[in-house]
Every structure is written in C-alpha cells, then in structure tokens.
Write an enzyme that holds these catalytic residues in place. Structure first.
Site, short mmCIF file in Angstrom:
data_model
loop_
_atom_site.label_atom_id
_atom_site.label_comp_id
_atom_site.label_asym_id
_atom_site.label_seq_id
_atom_site.Cartn_x
_atom_site.Cartn_y
_atom_site.Cartn_z
CE LYS A 1 17.62 9.85 -9.32
NZ LYS A 1 18.36 9.07 -8.36
NE ARG A 2 11.10 14.63 -4.84
CZ ARG A 2 12.34 14.29 -4.49
NH1 ARG A 2 12.65 13.05 -4.27
NH2 ARG A 2 13.26 15.23 -4.33
#
Ligand code: GLU
Length: 480
Positions: A257-258
């Site tokens: 998600k980063r």
C-alpha cells in the site's frame, strides 16, 4: 439438491478499497453470479484499534461504483445478519463456550508479559518454533478461581490435537496439506476482552451464513488449517477454499500500500477519472486468464465467461500502463453525452464551466478524447493554455516581438470582435482579412498570436485555443 452457491467479500474496515480487495471482491462476485449464487458483504471489524472512520462505508460505496453489488450486507440485511462482526459477539461467545465445554478449548490466564518471558526461555533453550506451553490446559477449579481473584481476565485457546492432518483441495492450487503441528501451538480464539480472533470469527460466520466457497488472497493460506481445525471440532463441514495468488509490482515485489508508483485505492481511481468498467476489466485479467485472447470484457460477459479453474497459479503483475491503456479504450467508446458527463468534473478543476455551453465544452473535450488515458489527463493541456508560461525562448521572443506584431494583433482583435461564432471557417476568414488589410501573413501572423496566447510555439490548432480561452479572454490577452 446442490446447495445454493454463497460467497462473501469480508473486508476489515481498516482502510479503503484497494486493488487487492477489489480483485477479491470481483472474483467472488463473478463466481457467485456464474452459478446463480449470492455474495455477502461482511464487515470484519474485530481489530478495533485498526478500524478507520468511514472505512466500511467507503469500501461498500466503491464496490457498488465498480458494479459489484452485494446481495446481503449491513445495508441490505437478510436472515443471516448481523453482518458486522462486532454485532455478533454473543454468537462467538456461545460457540467458544461450546468448544470449552466439549474439551476442545480452554481458558488461559497467562498475561502477555508471562507469555513473552516463557517464549524468551524457549528461545534460550534452543527452541526455534516456539509455541504456547499449555500452562493453563489443565487448571484446577481452585487455580482458576485464584487467577480470577487476582483480577486476571482469561482468553480462550483452542486445544489442538497432535499430528492431525489438515488437508483441503484448493480451487486454485489443488491439494494442500498441513498438520496441526505446523500451527504454532494452541492459538487464541477469544481474546480476554471478549472479542474473537479472526480465525474463529470467520469460521463461525462462514458456517452460520451458509458460505459454500471462500475465495481469498494467498496471505490467508496459512490461516486455513487453523480454520479447518475449528470446523472439525465444531462438527461442521468446511466450505471449499481457493487462494488467489499475490499481486506484484514491476519489480516483482508484492504490491504494498506504500508503493507510490501505483495507484492503490479505488477512491484515487475515481478521483482521477477512471471508468469503473475499465477497472473491472483490467482487474479481471489480473490473475485470471480467459480461454480466448479476448481483452475487453463487460461485466456481463465476465459473469458468463468466468471460470475459477482458470485463476492463475503464479503471481500477477500489476501494470499501471496497461491499466491506463484499458481505461483509454473505454473512454474512447463513450458516447458524446457520456463523455461530457465523465470529463466535466475534470475540466471544472481548471476552467470556469459556467462560461461555456455544453456544445463548446464537448468540442474542447473531444480535442483530447483520443489521447487521454484517464480523465485528469485533460487538466494539464488545458491548464497550459488557460495559465500559460511566459515566453522565455530567444527565438520565440524574437518572433513575438516582430515590428508587425502590434498591427497584426490590433487587426485580429477587430476581426474577432465582429465574429459571431468561433469556428474553423470564421477564424480562417479573420486571418485572411487581417492579411489583406495589414499585409502580415503566414507564420508572422499566426506565431505571435499563438505565443501571446499560450506562451509556446506548438500545440493544438489556434481555433481551438480560441474556443478554450473564449473570445473575450483572447481579446484581453492580445490587447495586453
Ligand atoms: N477480513 C479478512 C481480510 O480483510 C478477510 C479474510 C477472509 O476472506 O477470510 O483479509
């Protein structure tokens, strides 16, 4: 009679709908619809510290935006509710107690500090796979009472059998086999705060909600034997499991998600002007291969064609460019009306829409229809015209500052003021008139106007620049 197919998408509301979640939801939805079954939207909100405000609602809305419409959810409850785990605590308590009563589970009073210390000891003694040492497995009534008096709050642990085979036939990867010895010891099913752990709640819910098939991400593969152990102890049949392979990025790393090179969340896609149909189409091919080499699928086609035996067994690579290409294909297929409605909010980010009629807006938008791959891509070129850079290039400056420029501008402004409607014809005529009245023509006429209006020497046709700016603004800029 065959059981009705029932699947679920069961997000934890700890964030917003991302690519992986959307893919799980889509595959479950297609699976359900292919077999005339139902899909349930269940909220796994037991990790209360990690829940985020609005997470549930936004996930639900984004699913619907994609066209993944649950048959049952907190918003369309049927007899299987409630659909939020935190509203089902009594149910879990009941089954956990049943397991305790039948000798399959036990209360454990150890504190986390004690557990930590004993784990440390195991490690020091060379134990690599540390596990709960079953200190509380056979407590006497007196010991329990003493613990309770001390103010300890117990959790409930499952009592695993030794060397028990836990096997299943995975829809995606075929036969999978674990043993109870692989599970890291007697795991907790109810925490001391009365909230179930994921592995326990999911079994109780899947059973009580009559779930027939569980399609979920590979990261849950190691949970499945734990769940199977619970199914067996409760005397329930387990559903059929299928674990979808991970999604990786271009560097072969699991999508995180980063990862900033990739748009992760459906809300970002929506905001940037992606079409839900295109996202569904792209995600469909992210881990599933059709029988033919067809690339464009509507949801209806996907429902018909989806075949779980063609889910891929190797990781799927998320390719932002391919996603954008797919989206571009869908943008191109929009009718004028659909396209205008789709692109209007993006145009509104750079222009004052009230100054234009729909026809003009559409004409402007159509200039970019074939080249944009998502809606917000229209912003930059429009912006470069609406808010142009200063001319700094030497050659451009020389061109802009020709002796003839002021005369040409003045004549062109006069022509413009007399034009009713800006069309290729009226503008062409205006240039002709300027050329014959002033003798300035060709490049010496067009280029200074273009430079003055946009700051650069290249770009779309002048007539379109004039449309975008509006006659009044063109006049203002040329008079300055
Ligand atoms: N709440 C779990 C998750 O978000 C669902 C896992 C499952 O499908 O069993 O990963």
């Amino acid at each position: 009679m065959e059981k009705k197919v029932r699947v679920r998408y069961a997000p934890s509301p700890t964030g917003f709908l991302h690519i992986g979640g959307a893919r799980s939801a889509l595959f479950n939805y297609l699976f359900a619809k292919k077999y005339n079954g139902d899909i349930i939207f269940r909220v796994e909100d037991t990790d209360i510290e990690r829940n985020v405000e609005g997470g549930e609602q936004s996930q639900y809305n984004d699913l619907r935006w994609l066209g993944i419409i649950p048959d049952e959810s907190p918003y369309e409850p049927k007899e299987y509710g409630p659909y939020r785990q935190m509203e089902r605590l009594d149910i879990y308590r009941k089954y956990a107690q049943k397991l305790v009563d039948e000798g399959h589970a036990y209360y454990c009073y150890c504190t986390s500090e004690e557990l930590e210390m004993r784990k440390e000891e195991q490690l020091n003694n060379g134990v690599r796979a540390t596990k709960y040492d079953r200190k509380c497995l056979n407590l006497s009534k007196e010991q329990e009472e003493a613990y309770i008096k001390e103010g300890r709050k117990p959790c409930i642990r499952i009592k695993l059998k030794d060397h028990q085979k836990l096997e299943f036939n995975d829809l995606v990867r075929g036969p999978v086999s674990f043993t109870s010895d692989d599970l890291g010891g007697d795991f907790v099913i109810m925490k001391s705060n009365g909230i179930p752990t994921y592995n326990f709640a999911v079994v109780v819910d899947d059973h009580l909600m009559n779930i027939t098939h569980v399609l979920r991400g590979e990261e849950h593969l190691s949970n499945t034997p734990k769940q199977l152990a619970i199914y067996q102890m409760l005397g329930w049949d387990a559903p059929t499991f299928g674990h979808m392979t991970i999604i990786i990025n271009k560097n072969g790393k699991k999508l995180s998600k980063r990862d900033n090179n990739i748009l992760q969340f459906m809300s970002q896609y929506r905001e940037l002007g992606y079409l839900p149909e295109a996202i569904v189409n792209y995600i469909l091919l992210l881990g599933w291969t059709p029988e033919t080499n067809q690339e464009i699928f509507s949801m209806e086609e996907a429902k018909k064609e989806f075949d779980p035996s063609r889910l891929s067994t190797s990781p799927s690579m998320f390719d932002q460019q391919k996603m954008n290409w797919t989206n571009g294909q869908y943008i191109n297929k929009l009718t004028d009306e659909e396209y205008l409605e789709f692109i209007r909010p993006q145009m509104g980010k750079v222009m004052d829409l009230s100054k234009y009629d729909d026809q003009t807006l559409l004409e402007i938008a159509n200039l970019y229809k074939e080249e944009i791959t998502y809606g917000a891509e229209i912003i930059e070129p429009l912006n470069s015209i609406l808010n142009p850079k200063e001319v700094t290039d030497e050659n451009d400056l020389a061109m802009l500052n020709l002796d003839s420029t002021p005369i040409a501008f003045e004549a062109f402004v006069k022509e413009l003021e007399s034009i009713e409607e800006v069309t290729p014809e009226t503008i062409k005529q205006a240039f002709k008139n300027v050329a014959s009245s002033t003798g300035v023509k060709g490049k010496n006429l067009f280029m200074p106007i273009r430079l003055k209006l946009t700051g650069v020497s290249h770009g779309i046709e002048l007539v379109n620049i004039i449309k975008i700016l509006g006659k009044e603004e063109v006049v203002n800029r040329l008079k300055k």
